[in-house]
Write a protein that holds these residues in place. Structure first.
Motif, PDB file in Angstrom:
ATOM      1  N   ASN A 166       0.822  -1.201   0.000  1.00  0.00           N
ATOM      2  CA  ASN A 166       0.000   0.000   0.000  1.00  0.00           C
ATOM      3  C   ASN A 166       0.860   1.257   0.000  1.00  0.00           C
ATOM      4  O   ASN A 166       2.030   1.228   0.384  1.00  0.00           O
ATOM      5  CB  ASN A 166      -0.937   0.008   1.206  1.00  0.00           C
ATOM      6  N   GLU A 167       0.283   2.359  -0.423  1.00  0.00           N
ATOM      7  CA  GLU A 167       1.037   3.604  -0.569  1.00  0.00           C
ATOM      8  C   GLU A 167       1.574   4.122   0.762  1.00  0.00           C
ATOM      9  O   GLU A 167       2.705   4.604   0.844  1.00  0.00           O
ATOM     10  CB  GLU A 167       0.148   4.673  -1.209  1.00  0.00           C
ATOM     11  N   PHE A 168       0.766   4.013   1.808  1.00  0.00           N
ATOM     12  CA  PHE A 168       1.155   4.526   3.116  1.00  0.00           C
ATOM     13  C   PHE A 168       1.184   3.406   4.152  1.00  0.00           C
ATOM     14  O   PHE A 168       0.344   2.502   4.121  1.00  0.00           O
ATOM     15  CB  PHE A 168       0.193   5.618   3.586  1.00  0.00           C
ATOM     16  N   GLU A 218      -7.428   9.814   9.738  1.00  0.00           N
ATOM     17  CA  GLU A 218      -7.797  10.762   8.681  1.00  0.00           C
ATOM     18  C   GLU A 218      -6.864  11.970   8.690  1.00  0.00           C
ATOM     19  O   GLU A 218      -6.405  12.421   7.630  1.00  0.00           O
ATOM     20  CB  GLU A 218      -9.239  11.215   8.875  1.00  0.00           C
ATOM     21  N   ALA A 219      -6.540  12.471   9.877  1.00  0.00           N
ATOM     22  CA  ALA A 219      -5.645  13.623   9.987  1.00  0.00           C
ATOM     23  C   ALA A 219      -4.242  13.286   9.515  1.00  0.00           C
ATOM     24  O   ALA A 219      -3.596  14.088   8.827  1.00  0.00           O
ATOM     25  CB  ALA A 219      -5.608  14.111  11.434  1.00  0.00           C
ATOM     26  N   VAL A 252      -0.359  13.615   2.631  1.00  0.00           N
ATOM     27  CA  VAL A 252      -0.774  13.896   1.254  1.00  0.00           C
ATOM     28  C   VAL A 252      -0.524  15.365   0.915  1.00  0.00           C
ATOM     29  O   VAL A 252      -0.129  15.700  -0.208  1.00  0.00           O
ATOM     30  CB  VAL A 252      -2.255  13.529   1.049  1.00  0.00           C
ATOM     31  N   SER A 253      -0.715  16.244   1.887  1.00  0.00           N
ATOM     32  CA  SER A 253      -0.561  17.677   1.647  1.00  0.00           C
ATOM     33  C   SER A 253       0.894  18.136   1.664  1.00  0.00           C
ATOM     34  O   SER A 253       1.179  19.276   1.293  1.00  0.00           O
ATOM     35  CB  SER A 253      -1.352  18.470   2.688  1.00  0.00           C
ATOM     36  N   SER A 287       7.588  11.182   6.417  1.00  0.00           N
ATOM     37  CA  SER A 287       6.753  10.756   7.532  1.00  0.00           C
ATOM     38  C   SER A 287       6.067  11.939   8.201  1.00  0.00           C
ATOM     39  O   SER A 287       6.529  13.075   8.117  1.00  0.00           O
ATOM     40  CB  SER A 287       7.594  10.006   8.570  1.00  0.00           C
ATOM     41  N   CYS A 288       4.951  11.643   8.861  1.00  0.00           N
ATOM     42  CA  CYS A 288       4.225  12.615   9.686  1.00  0.00           C
ATOM     43  C   CYS A 288       3.830  11.901  10.970  1.00  0.00           C
ATOM     44  O   CYS A 288       3.381  10.746  10.931  1.00  0.00           O
ATOM     45  CB  CYS A 288       2.973  13.111   8.972  1.00  0.00           C
TER      46      CYS A 288
END
Length: 331
Positions: free
Chosen positions: A78-80, A96-97, A103-104, A110-111
């Protein structure tokens, strides 16, 4: 689609709350993969019997945090990929966050999440990690009130206890270093990614609570202090250029000295010294670093060093505000 990888070792007491919280997520396009490190507390049976939709990898023994999550990352295309500790309880819009954040930010590897203490959900456990010229990594805003970290920002390192990654970049920079077993492996990965030109972000609205030290059993113990000390040497030796080590030799020596006397005062001086000696004596596998040598330049090394000084001043400011003199990266 996203894969949430949960490493587990005898964490049955925490799994139920974590998995139930994931079932309530507003973001639905994800799968859960539990990688079990040879648990003997019924964790494997619990997941297999009550969560039929969850993928389960049951390992034959404890391969540590690194061994478990590496197997999880490699088991998905998977992408993430999200790495999530079993002793966390995510808010309903947490995933979701995280997805929106990465994506942004097209330059992000990483986030990470805003981790709150389970004892008091208004107190921060981790809001993005820093890395200082002393060779110390630290949890951002650890122990501060929630409003201290109320905006998304670029950071030096993401805590792998609750962070999202672009899976494809692992193919370029390598996975978590298995030799670390646990502790500071995420800092090593983050610095490696920075040297390859990628960034990391703290996502302030990706909220969850975190118990902390659930697997190791306590904030400080001989095993944790020794392994963390060893890994701290490895992080520095593997990610700081030789010419920068010369420039930064005095702050680094000071950092080791200060930590030794602090741990000695707390009764862990011998464990800390044993870890430092092991770190210098035994070198971890360098296959991970060799994959990115072509993208490393003097410019990227200077950028990393400037980030270390920035984190150093931020760390000192944080400790002064909280009237604490000493602290470190202890999960």
């Amino acid at each position: 689609m996203t894969t949430v990888v949960i490493p587990n070792y005898n964490g049955l007491v925490y799994l139920k709350d974590c998995l139930e919280a994931l079932e309530q997520q507003t973001y639905k396009d994800f799968e859960i993969l539990v990688v079990d490190n040879g648990s003997t507390d019924g964790s494997i049976e619990y997941v297999a019997n009550y969560y039929k939709s969850i993928r389960l990898i049951a390992l034959d023994k404890n391969y540590g945090f690194t061994g478990a999550v590496n197997r999880g990352i490699k088991a998905t295309d998977n992408e993430f990929v999200v790495l999530l500790n079993n002793d966390t309880i995510p808010a309903v819009d947490w995933l979701e966050a995280l997805v929106k954040c990465i994506v942004s930010h097209a330059d992000a590897f990483s986030c990470c999440s805003k981790m709150m203490q389970v004892q008091d959900e208004n107190i921060i456990d981790d809001a993005g990690d820093g890395y200082t010229v002393f060779g110390w990594a630290y949890k951002g805003y650890d122990g501060a009130s929630a409003e201290k970290a109320n905006k998304t920002r670029a950071i030096t390192s993401c805590c792998a206890g609750a962070a999202i990654y672009r899976r494809s970049i692992f193919n370029q920079i390598g996975y978590l270093n298995d030799d670390f077993f646990a502790y500071l492996e995420d800092v090593d990965l983050s610095l490696r990614a920075m040297r390859a030109g990628y960034k990391h972000y703290f996502c302030h609205d990706a909220l969850l609570t975190h118990i902390g030290s659930a697997t190791s059993g306590s904030k400080y113990n001989d095993f944790k202090v020794r392994i963390s000390a060893r890994n701290s040497v490895w992080v520095y030796q593997m990610n700081i250029a030789k010419w920068l080590k010369v420039i930064n030799s005095l702050p680094y020596i000071l950092g080791i000295s200060v930590k030794f006397f602090a741990f000695k005062r707390w009764g862990f001086g011998n464990a800390y010294l044993a870890g430092i000696r092991e770190g210098f004596k035994n070198k971890p596998s360098r296959e991970y670093c060799q994959q990115i040598q072509g993208s490393i330049s003097v410019r990227t090394d200077w950028f990393l060093y400037l980030s270390m000084w920035k984190d150093t001043f931020a760390y000192i400011k944080m400790k002064m505000e909280m009237k604490r003199i000493f602290g470190g990266y202890q999960k």
